[in-house]
Design a protein around this motif. Structure first.
Motif, PDB file in Angstrom:
ATOM      1  N   ILE A   1     -53.150   8.429  61.627  1.00 27.90           N
ATOM      2  CA  ILE A   1     -52.929   9.737  61.318  1.00 27.90           C
ATOM      3  C   ILE A   1     -53.981  10.682  60.577  1.00 27.90           C
ATOM      4  CG2 ILE A   1     -51.628   9.464  59.332  1.00 27.90           C
ATOM      5  CD1 ILE A   1     -49.769  11.576  60.079  1.00 27.90           C
ATOM      6  N   VAL A   2     -54.555  11.657  61.131  1.00 31.75           N
ATOM      7  CA  VAL A   2     -55.605  12.467  60.621  1.00 31.75           C
ATOM      8  C   VAL A   2     -55.004  13.809  60.106  1.00 31.75           C
ATOM      9  CG1 VAL A   2     -57.828  13.610  61.279  1.00 31.75           C
ATOM     10  CG2 VAL A   2     -56.930  11.702  62.739  1.00 31.75           C
ATOM     11  N   ALA A   3     -55.257  13.742  58.634  1.00 28.23           N
ATOM     12  CA  ALA A   3     -54.826  14.716  57.969  1.00 28.23           C
ATOM     13  C   ALA A   3     -55.837  15.975  57.977  1.00 28.23           C
ATOM     14  CB  ALA A   3     -54.961  14.423  56.435  1.00 28.23           C
ATOM     15  N   PRO A   4     -55.546  16.946  57.791  1.00 25.84           N
ATOM     16  CA  PRO A   4     -56.526  18.466  57.701  1.00 25.84           C
ATOM     17  C   PRO A   4     -57.765  18.014  57.210  1.00 25.84           C
ATOM     18  CG  PRO A   4     -54.089  19.024  57.791  1.00 25.84           C
ATOM     19  CD  PRO A   4     -54.116  17.550  57.275  1.00 25.84           C
ATOM     20  N   ASP A   5     -57.925  17.605  56.190  1.00 24.59           N
ATOM     21  CA  ASP A   5     -59.070  17.335  55.692  1.00 24.59           C
ATOM     22  C   ASP A   5     -59.894  16.226  56.062  1.00 24.59           C
ATOM     23  OD1 ASP A   5     -57.898  15.451  52.362  1.00 24.59           O
ATOM     24  OD2 ASP A   5     -57.852  15.178  54.558  1.00 24.59           O
ATOM     25  N   GLY A   6     -59.520  15.661  57.219  1.00 22.73           N
ATOM     26  CA  GLY A   6     -60.106  14.862  57.753  1.00 22.73           C
ATOM     27  C   GLY A   6     -60.136  13.182  57.484  1.00 22.73           C
ATOM     28  N   GLN A   7     -59.397  13.013  56.292  1.00 22.63           N
ATOM     29  CA  GLN A   7     -58.906  11.820  55.765  1.00 22.63           C
ATOM     30  C   GLN A   7     -58.087  11.118  56.868  1.00 22.63           C
ATOM     31  OE1 GLN A   7     -59.610  10.349  51.929  1.00 22.63           O
ATOM     32  NE2 GLN A   7     -59.140  12.377  51.261  1.00 22.63           N
ATOM     33  N   ARG A   8     -58.002   9.958  57.009  1.00 21.01           N
ATOM     34  CA  ARG A   8     -57.241   9.185  57.916  1.00 21.01           C
ATOM     35  C   ARG A   8     -56.107   8.211  57.124  1.00 21.01           C
ATOM     36  NH1 ARG A   8     -61.906   6.690  60.414  1.00 21.01           N
ATOM     37  NH2 ARG A   8     -62.740   7.302  58.285  1.00 21.01           N
ATOM     38  N   TYR A   9     -55.118   8.048  57.561  1.00 20.94           N
ATOM     39  CA  TYR A   9     -53.799   7.377  56.973  1.00 20.94           C
ATOM     40  C   TYR A   9     -53.147   6.408  57.886  1.00 20.94           C
ATOM     41  CZ  TYR A   9     -54.419  10.317  53.045  1.00 20.94           C
ATOM     42  OH  TYR A   9     -54.985  11.192  52.006  1.00 20.94           O
ATOM     43  N   TRP A  10     -52.649   5.402  57.560  1.00 22.67           N
ATOM     44  CA  TRP A  10     -51.892   4.676  58.461  1.00 22.67           C
ATOM     45  C   TRP A  10     -50.502   5.028  58.535  1.00 22.67           C
ATOM     46  CZ3 TRP A  10     -48.240   0.513  57.882  1.00 22.67           C
ATOM     47  CH2 TRP A  10     -47.856  -0.207  59.034  1.00 22.67           C
TER      48      TRP A  10
ATOM     49  N   ARG B   1     -36.046  16.191  59.435  1.00 24.21           N
ATOM     50  CA  ARG B   1     -37.361  16.611  59.066  1.00 24.21           C
ATOM     51  C   ARG B   1     -37.755  16.333  57.742  1.00 24.21           C
ATOM     52  NH1 ARG B   1     -36.278  21.071  61.154  1.00 24.21           N
ATOM     53  NH2 ARG B   1     -37.496  20.822  63.144  1.00 24.21           N
ATOM     54  N   ALA B   2     -37.091  16.722  56.660  1.00 19.63           N
ATOM     55  CA  ALA B   2     -37.339  16.182  55.391  1.00 19.63           C
ATOM     56  C   ALA B   2     -37.625  14.653  55.326  1.00 19.63           C
ATOM     57  CB  ALA B   2     -36.395  16.751  54.513  1.00 19.63           C
ATOM     58  N   ARG B   3     -36.823  13.867  55.864  1.00 23.34           N
ATOM     59  CA  ARG B   3     -37.163  12.373  55.453  1.00 23.34           C
ATOM     60  C   ARG B   3     -38.269  12.109  56.314  1.00 23.34           C
ATOM     61  NH1 ARG B   3     -33.847   8.069  54.657  1.00 23.34           N
ATOM     62  NH2 ARG B   3     -32.700   9.292  53.595  1.00 23.34           N
ATOM     63  N   ILE B   4     -38.815  12.693  57.343  1.00 21.55           N
ATOM     64  CA  ILE B   4     -40.068  12.492  57.982  1.00 21.55           C
ATOM     65  C   ILE B   4     -41.271  12.751  57.042  1.00 21.55           C
ATOM     66  CG2 ILE B   4     -41.489  12.682  60.050  1.00 21.55           C
ATOM     67  CD1 ILE B   4     -38.703  12.988  61.745  1.00 21.55           C
ATOM     68  N   GLN B   5     -41.141  13.882  56.733  1.00 20.33           N
ATOM     69  CA  GLN B   5     -42.135  14.623  55.803  1.00 20.33           C
ATOM     70  C   GLN B   5     -42.540  13.720  54.466  1.00 20.33           C
ATOM     71  OE1 GLN B   5     -40.868  18.749  55.655  1.00 20.33           O
ATOM     72  NE2 GLN B   5     -42.084  19.369  57.123  1.00 20.33           N
ATOM     73  N   ALA B   6     -41.428  13.244  54.092  1.00 21.47           N
ATOM     74  CA  ALA B   6     -41.447  12.340  52.972  1.00 21.47           C
ATOM     75  C   ALA B   6     -42.094  11.050  53.231  1.00 21.47           C
ATOM     76  CB  ALA B   6     -40.132  12.016  52.354  1.00 21.47           C
ATOM     77  N   THR B   7     -42.280  10.698  54.521  1.00 26.57           N
ATOM     78  CA  THR B   7     -43.303   9.468  54.655  1.00 26.57           C
ATOM     79  C   THR B   7     -44.862   9.864  55.074  1.00 26.57           C
ATOM     80  OG1 THR B   7     -42.889   9.258  57.167  1.00 26.57           O
ATOM     81  CG2 THR B   7     -41.261   8.450  55.783  1.00 26.57           C
ATOM     82  N   LEU B   8     -44.922  10.904  54.975  1.00 24.56           N
ATOM     83  CA  LEU B   8     -46.458  11.445  55.510  1.00 24.56           C
ATOM     84  C   LEU B   8     -47.268  11.815  54.178  1.00 24.56           C
ATOM     85  CD1 LEU B   8     -45.274  13.456  58.590  1.00 24.56           C
ATOM     86  CD2 LEU B   8     -46.273  11.110  58.564  1.00 24.56           C
ATOM     87  N   PRO B   9     -48.554  11.727  54.566  1.00 22.80           N
ATOM     88  CA  PRO B   9     -49.651  12.136  53.291  1.00 22.80           C
ATOM     89  C   PRO B   9     -49.691  13.618  53.103  1.00 22.80           C
ATOM     90  CG  PRO B   9     -50.751  11.468  55.162  1.00 22.80           C
ATOM     91  CD  PRO B   9     -49.254  10.963  55.433  1.00 22.80           C
ATOM     92  N   TYR B  10     -49.359  14.272  54.349  1.00 27.64           N
ATOM     93  CA  TYR B  10     -49.443  15.809  54.096  1.00 27.64           C
ATOM     94  C   TYR B  10     -48.305  16.782  54.652  1.00 27.64           C
ATOM     95  CZ  TYR B  10     -51.798  20.178  55.574  1.00 27.64           C
ATOM     96  OH  TYR B  10     -51.774  21.563  56.017  1.00 27.64           O
ATOM     97  N   PRO B  11     -48.004  17.765  54.532  1.00 31.34           N
ATOM     98  CA  PRO B  11     -46.757  18.445  54.917  1.00 31.34           C
ATOM     99  C   PRO B  11     -46.966  19.087  56.212  1.00 31.34           C
ATOM    100  CG  PRO B  11     -47.884  19.859  53.302  1.00 31.34           C
ATOM    101  CD  PRO B  11     -48.630  18.653  53.254  1.00 31.34           C
ATOM    102  N   PHE B  12     -47.245  18.124  57.157  1.00 35.25           N
ATOM    103  CA  PHE B  12     -46.989  18.470  58.511  1.00 35.25           C
ATOM    104  C   PHE B  12     -45.980  19.209  58.928  1.00 35.25           C
ATOM    105  CE2 PHE B  12     -50.826  16.099  59.943  1.00 35.25           C
ATOM    106  CZ  PHE B  12     -50.767  14.946  58.899  1.00 35.25           C
TER     107      PHE B  12
END
Length: 443
Positions: free
Chosen positions: A344-353, A399-410
């Motif tokens: 996954i690619v965050a808006p700042d360009g950093q990548r996460y698994w 939606r809240a549960r999914i966002q809780a697993t992510l490094p950015y508030p997509f």
């Protein structure tokens, strides 16, 4: 319960793996007969399936086994507790539960026993012995832990590689980092501080780590890397050798069934861990594939008497191989074609698994399958297969549960579909990024 991880047991495994293939197969079906008789007696779910295949016990099971229809993930999901035994042998120890989505996006819960867990530990040690790991060295793992465990920047440290049940002798130190807490760039910085001799992580994360270190002119030399949880490409093997001087040891396993196959010490193909699992590679007609043919992976754990999984189709594809020149009679898989996740690619360009498994989605809403697609730097599309239309509160909670697993508030946008099809390679992916460079390993 006898120890399964001490060195005498490893010596016994070393003897069994040299048995001729037909002797190994005979021992598998002997154990399978015990499992089937237990299943007929204590798991009503299977009685009609086994009867339709003309399997009434251990007798003739070798000839009739192919008639039993494979058990799909949807079957496991629908059956629930009906697959669990009503009379688990006391000698198998405590019952343990495990929930996983695998790479199909179909979440299932499987229970096993302490005996199962001890076999898992025995094969974990076998991998290291096969590939001549030096137990006095430092071992690092970058993988998923609970959200508050081994977080960046420090991770976690220990004086040994694991518990005494897995390592019944002294080892060197270990370092762990939670893959959910650190971007690839942060992982590379942590590795540069730790300087381990060995590393365990998943292939797509390793590919991104290597690229980041090359881009930053950071050299992290190590001897061996164990890769798990995804498919491994020849390109990643080559890059690990060229960039870090490391040889990869790949392991094929599934949370529901444990170790399935392990890379041969002398070749780059895989040996089925036949002492504990019966593995079949089936074509579209449910016939056994010949060497060189690709088919569906169907697995039967031979000692899970708590929740028998008879001919369990885990959703992966693999290619059958010829007998190995190393002298082991264990069956060979030339390639494993399943399980793939993207970065996954965050808006700042950093990548996460990303990790969407075992997140309790079905406790919120009646999902039967899901896939997430990053469509923009700030947006993820959730493609959902549901048993019924979701209510607005269910959608918001999901939606809240999914966002809780992510490094950015997509932004999370839901699309409801009747089915999530396989990709052209015959695989499912629970996450796909359409943003930026695709660093996922593929076969």
């Amino acid at each position: 319960m006898p120890s399964l991880t001490n060195l005498p047991f490893q010596k016994q495994l070393a003897e069994i793996e040299r048995w001729p293939a037909d002797k190994l197969r005979g021992q598998q079906f002997h154990q399978l007969g015990l499992l089937v008789e237990h299943t007929l007696r204590t798991v009503p779910f299977y009685r009609s399936r086994l009867a339709a295949a003309d399997i009434s016990g251990a007798q003739r099971i070798h000839r009739q086994w192919h008639r039993l229809p494979p058990l799909t993930r949807r079957d496991v999901q629908s059956a629930g507790n009906l697959l669990q035994s009503a009379d688990i042998p006391e000698a198998h120890g405590a019952v343990l539960s495990n929930t996983t989505s695998g790479s199909t996006g179909v979440p299932v819960t499987v229970v096993g026993t302490e005996l199962d867990a001890r076999f898992f530990k025995a094969f974990e040690l076998r991998v290291l012995l096969w590939h001549s790991f030096d137990f006095s060295r430092k071992f690092a793992s970058i993988r998923r832990f609970q959200s508050d465990v081994a977080c960046y920047p420090e991770g976690a440290m220990a004086t040994s590689w694991g518990d005494g049940a897995t390592f019944p002798f002294p080892t060197g130190p270990a370092a762990w980092l939670n893959i959910l807490s650190a971007s690839v760039e942060q992982q590379s910085e942590w590795l540069a501080r730790q300087r381990p001799d060995y590393l365990n992580t998943n292939p797509s994360n390793l590919a991104a780590l290597i690229q980041t270190c090359v881009d930053r002119s950071v050299f992290i030399g190590m001897s061996k890397i164990i890769t798990t949880a995804e498919t491994l490409s020849p390109e990643v093997r080559a890059r690990a050798r060229d960039a870090w001087g490391a040889e990869i040891v790949d392991v094929y396993s599934a949370q529901e069934v444990g170790y399935i196959a392990v890379q041969c010490p002398e070749q780059e193909h895989y040996h089925v861990q036949a002492e504990h699992v019966l593995v079949e590679i089936l074509n579209d007609e449910n016939e056994a594939c010949a060497p060189g043919e690709v088919g569906r992976v169907v697995v039967t754990p031979l000692r899970n008497f708590a929740m028998p999984l008879l001919r369990y189709e885990i959703g992966d594809y693999a290619e059958m191989g010829e007998p190995c020149a190393c002298g082991r009679g264990l069956p060979v898989l030339r390639r494993v074609l399943g399980r793939q996740r993207n970065m996954i690619v965050a808006p700042d360009g950093q990548r996460y698994w990303p990790f969407f498994g075992a997140t309790g989605f079905r406790q919120i809403a009646p999902l039967t399958q899901y896939q997430f697609v990053q469509t923009r730097h700030d947006a993820i599309e959730g493609r959902l297969v549901v048993e019924r239309p979701l209510t607005p509160p269910e959608q918001e909670a999901l939606r809240a549960r999914i966002q809780a697993t992510l490094p950015y508030p997509f932004q999370i946008e839901f699309v409801f579909v009747p089915e999530i099809a396989r990709n052209p390679g015959g695989k499912y992916e629970d996450f796909v990024s359409l943003v930026g460079e695709n660093l996922a390993t593929r076969r």
